[in-house]
Design an enzyme around this catalytic site. Structure first.
Site, mmCIF file in Angstrom:
data_model
loop_
_atom_site.group_PDB
_atom_site.id
_atom_site.type_symbol
_atom_site.label_atom_id
_atom_site.label_comp_id
_atom_site.label_asym_id
_atom_site.label_seq_id
_atom_site.Cartn_x
_atom_site.Cartn_y
_atom_site.Cartn_z
ATOM 1 N N HIS A 41 0.689 -1.205 0.204
ATOM 2 C CA HIS A 41 -0.074 0.017 -0.074
ATOM 3 C C HIS A 41 0.867 1.302 0.137
ATOM 4 C CE1 HIS A 41 -3.557 2.369 0.216
ATOM 5 N NE2 HIS A 41 -4.391 1.777 1.043
ATOM 6 N N TYR A 82 -14.818 5.979 8.190
ATOM 7 C CA TYR A 82 -13.827 6.405 7.365
ATOM 8 C C TYR A 82 -14.095 6.015 5.964
ATOM 9 C CZ TYR A 82 -8.902 6.663 5.510
ATOM 10 O OH TYR A 82 -7.761 7.027 4.764
ATOM 11 N N THR A 100 -4.841 10.843 -0.536
ATOM 12 C CA THR A 100 -6.393 10.510 -0.288
ATOM 13 C C THR A 100 -6.491 11.443 1.058
ATOM 14 O OG1 THR A 100 -5.636 8.740 1.492
ATOM 15 C CG2 THR A 100 -6.177 7.882 -0.674
#
Length: 831
Positions: free
Chosen positions: A518, A634, A647
């Protein structure tokens, strides 16, 4: 989440000591060289490819024998390398002058010369001044007319560059305008219409992948007052009266004391750095995490739901690898179209594409490091406990899909057993990062282990040839989908290399999928790659009638190379320890994947509702019914409207959403519930727009916290904010290239999307993908160790909430649900 361990990490590289040996006799040396050239066991394959000539020393002199085939391959590889260099240089020029084109220079020169020919001076005397300042040598060697022509060329070039700078400045100003996002559909203002026209004019020429990068605006720093006000509003429905008053007091104290000081430092960084968030986000949220990245950070992507293009494992691997390498070629040549906000001409930042291939995350004591290599001509393959290097280029030529299939089949047919300690070596990447870092420094920095580890880390990507069958199949398709998700998320905890930017898994029955690390990028970038791969595999490359790849095979290709290891007992003990940690984590994950087929975005949009707002409010209702309350939620939103943006968080649990859920669950009048739903949906849309345009809450507070740690000051407010758990973490997997999939003629080629592990120990992770008009696929995760969560139960609550809300809005008085809203951009989770 709470971030700790701040400060710079000092890296100490362990160098191997040189060993001295007695030189062998010359006759032994020459015979060994010949034997290396002529032998072909797996351990000699690398040397066999590397030697381009043979020589023997005799009393008559040295007999030199050149291998023309090897030299030809060296020539072809070098030619490919130079072509790539030239292509990069060409692309730099094209990007450097965008939105103009290199040929526009010639247009300017001709225009200036034409006006001069007509006895007019477009430079207003500048050409004459340039001519006066030409070097003396040019005055001597050139005629007066030649000096005038040269001066006109210099002036034309300077004018051309000035126009380019002006156009780029104008484009940057245009891309900094975001009010269009807050306008109702069908009520576009005159300002926005003019803005769209100008943007289309400046974006008319075909751009390269990175053409817009320097024109994208920088992410703005919100004001302290706005951020704190939005934060307090977001936690109000989650706190009791005294709790909210206490948090308000902490926020006011922070604003009046430490906040402004931290804000000044942050604004200074924003002036200096390209993006004031992204580097700290990458480092402190991802790379400094010392726990396992498997499950906690890495995420997965699935194959088609109903279709497996071939059941031949080697063939599916051949086409998948080929499609990925074709995508890499497009990235390297910048032939991909820049991503845009769906339905608009507004470009998104493409910086995350740069580290997609040839990238690995290397462990450290305090922080990991992302390493990226310019190119790689091989992939690393794992099968039945063995590691291989598979060359995918031959003499500068990309192997055909059938050739790659043939090479993969050689790996599948290889009967050799794993070396001692080799089979479960990948567990080191699944366990704690500190332990992996210490073992790596002691045992993988020299010798055969260093060379083999280099192959894996420098590979274009990692491939696992799995021995299991996966997918929606057999008598238990629902259960098999859940097992498929768990397999992609963690596998056996040792048969994936979780440090690679992404790993491809090809199963025995031909099903495939990927697992992505990630830190280097967010999922929209990986999703774009995976969409291209699936579409290219199924629709462009295709298969023969018997399920094999197309193309010819060069039988002289060297065999894939086994990687050699020397794994001492100390390393094997650490492998077992890391595997135990990873296995406990993997066994605790409860995954549930289900396609919701009752209706999709087509039905929702007929009610003039944003599909994303509908889904998010449904998730709030489902969680309330499942847990009897609300939680901090979230939802990931992108900030790629800005340069190097990643993000931002949309806090989906709002006062408005809670009011709607309570009213519907309490059985209040339908009309009242519909009004509350409209208000909650509009609120969610507005929160989403604020997050996309740089006015979010959480990244600003995160960066303020980082600054406070660098200054060595504590903030009770920031510490409490960043320690709040996200018990419901959600994201939408983007479907960005609908043109690649013809769902009308091929409705069975439906993407399953992907998912991730739960963020909180007592929470849920929910990923969803909107497929076509009539289906939404969900991926739900939680932990078995939490008695209050159950992924299957929550999935049932989601389906129930969907149906109840649609019934509410579709009742006779509720058909005109709410005013339209702009297209909803795609998102993906960031931990």
């Amino acid at each position: 989440m709470e971030i700790d361990v701040f400060g710079m990490n000092t890296h100490t590289r362990v160098h191997a000591h040189a060993h001295t040996h007695t030189l062998p006799p010359l006759s032994w040396f020459t015979s060994s060289v010949v034997s290396v050239c002529c032998s072909s066991p797996p351990e000699m394959a690398e040397a066999h490819q590397a030697v381009a000539f043979q020589f023997t020393i005799t009393p008559e002199g040295m007999d030199l024998q050149l291998s023309y085939q090897a030299l030809h391959q060296i020539y072809r590889s070098g030619l490919r390398s130079w072509k790539k260099r030239i292509s990069r240089m060409q692309n730099r020029v094209i990007k450097g002058v965008y939105p103009a084109s290199p040929s526009s220079w010639l247009f300017v020169v001709i225009a200036i010369l034409a006006t001069m020919y007509m006895r007019s001076d477009p430079s207003m005397g500048l050409i004459a001044k340039i001519q006066q300042h030409l070097p003396l040598s040019l005055h001597v060697s050139l005629s007066s007319q030649g000096q005038t022509m040269l001066s006109a060329l210099v002036f034309s070039t300077l004018l051309w560059l000035s126009v380019i700078l002006a156009l780029r400045f104008c484009l940057k100003l245009l891309l900094s305008y975001h009010r269009w996002m807050f306008e109702k559909h069908g009520r576009t203002s005159t300002t926005t219409k003019v803005w769209v026209t100008l943007l289309r004019l400046l974006s008319g020429r075909k751009p390269l992948l990175y053409s817009y990068q320097t024109s994208l605006p920088h992410l703005p720093v919100p004001t302290i007052k706005d951020t704190l006000s939005r934060y307090l509003e977001s936690v109000q429905p989650l706190l009791t009266g005294p709790g909210f008053e206490r948090m308000t007091g902490l926020a006011n104290q922070f604003e009046s004391s430490l906040g402004n000081r931290l804000q000044r430092y942050l604004k200074l960084k924003a002036l200096w750095a390209t993006n004031y968030v992204s580097d700290w986000w990458e480092e402190y949220i991802y790379l400094r995490s010392r726990g396992p990245i498997m499950v906690n950070s890495n995420y997965y992507g699935m194959d088609f739901l109903y279709v497996t293009p071939t059941s031949v494992q080697a063939a599916r691997a051949g086409n998948t690898i080929t499609a990925l390498l074709l995508y890499r070629r497009k990235v390297n040549r910048e032939e991909l179209k820049p991503s845009r906000v769906p339905g608009t001409v507004i470009p998104l930042c493409a910086a995350q594409c740069e580290r997609m291939f040839n990238t690995t995350r290397t462990p450290g004591i305090e922080t990991d490091v992302l390493q990226h290599w310019q190119d790689s001509e091989f992939v690393a393959v794992y099968h039945r406990g063995r590691f291989f290097r598979l060359w995918v280029y031959q003499a500068g030529r990309l192997l055909s899909p059938r050739e790659i299939q043939s090479q993969v089949q050689r790996i599948l047919d290889d009967p050799s057993p794993p070396q001692p300690g080799e089979e479960k070596l990948g567990a080191l990447t699944a366990g704690d990062r500190v332990a992996w870092s210490e073992v790596r420094k002691r045992h993988f920095c020299a010798g055969v282990n260093r060379r083999s580890l280099d192959v894996i880390e420098r590979a274009a990507f990692f491939v696992t040839l799995d021995e299991e069958d996966q997918g929606m199949r057999g008598d238990d398709p629902a259960g098999n989908l859940d097992r498929y998700a768990k397999s992609l998320l963690h596998g056996k905890c040792y048969d994936r290399w979780f440090d690679k930017s992404f790993s491809i898994i090809v199963y025995k029955n031909g099903k495939n999928g990927l697992n992505a690390e990630h830190s280097w990028a967010d999922a929209p970038t990986v999703a774009h790659l995976w969409e291209y791969t699936l579409a290219t595999d199924a629709f462009q490359l295709g298969y023969t009638e018997d399920g094999h790849c197309k193309g010819e095979v060069d039988r002289s290709l060297p065999h894939p190379q086994r990687l050699l290891w020397d794994i001492p007992s100390e390393v094997q003990a650490q492998v077992s320890s890391s595997l135990a940690v990873a296995q406990q984590l993997a066994d605790d994950v409860d995954c549930h994947v289900f396609p919701f087929r009752d209706f999709g975005k087509g039905r929702i949009k007929k009610l003039r509702i944003s599909p994303d707002a509908f889904i998010q409010l449904s998730l709030q209702l489902a969680y309330y019914r499942d847990r009897g309350g609300f939680c901090l939620t979230y939802e990931a939103s992108m900030t790629r409207l800005f340069r190097e943006g990643r993000t931002e968080t949309v806090r989906s649990c709002s006062n408005e959403s809670c009011d709607f859920v309570k009213a519907l669950a309490g059985g209040e009048e339908e009309e009242h519930c519909r009004q509350l739903f409209r208000r909650a949906a509009e609120k969610h849309q507005n929160l989403y727009r604020l997050a996309m345009t740089g006015d979010g809450i959480d990244r600003h507070l995160f960066c303020l916290y980082v600054v406070s740690k660098y200054l060595g000051v504590d903030s009770p407010f920031l510490k409490e904010v960043l320690s709040e758990p996200w018990r419901l973490s959600t994201s939408q997997t983007p479907l960005q290239q609908m043109e690649l999939f013809d769902l009308k003629n091929n409705p069975e080629f439906i993407s399953l999307g992907g998912g991730f592990g739960p963020v909180a120990d007592d929470g849920y992770g929910v990923s969803y993908i909107i497929v076509g008009e009539d289906m939404i696929n969900f991926h739900v995760s939680s932990k078995h160790s939490c008695s209050g969560t159950d992924s299957h139960r929550f999935g049932q609550q989601i389906s129930r909430a969907f149906k109840d809300i649609l019934a509410l809005l579709s009742s006779p008085d509720g058909k005109a649900a709410m005013p339209g809203s702009p297209p909803q951009p795609h998102t993906k989770k960031a931990l």
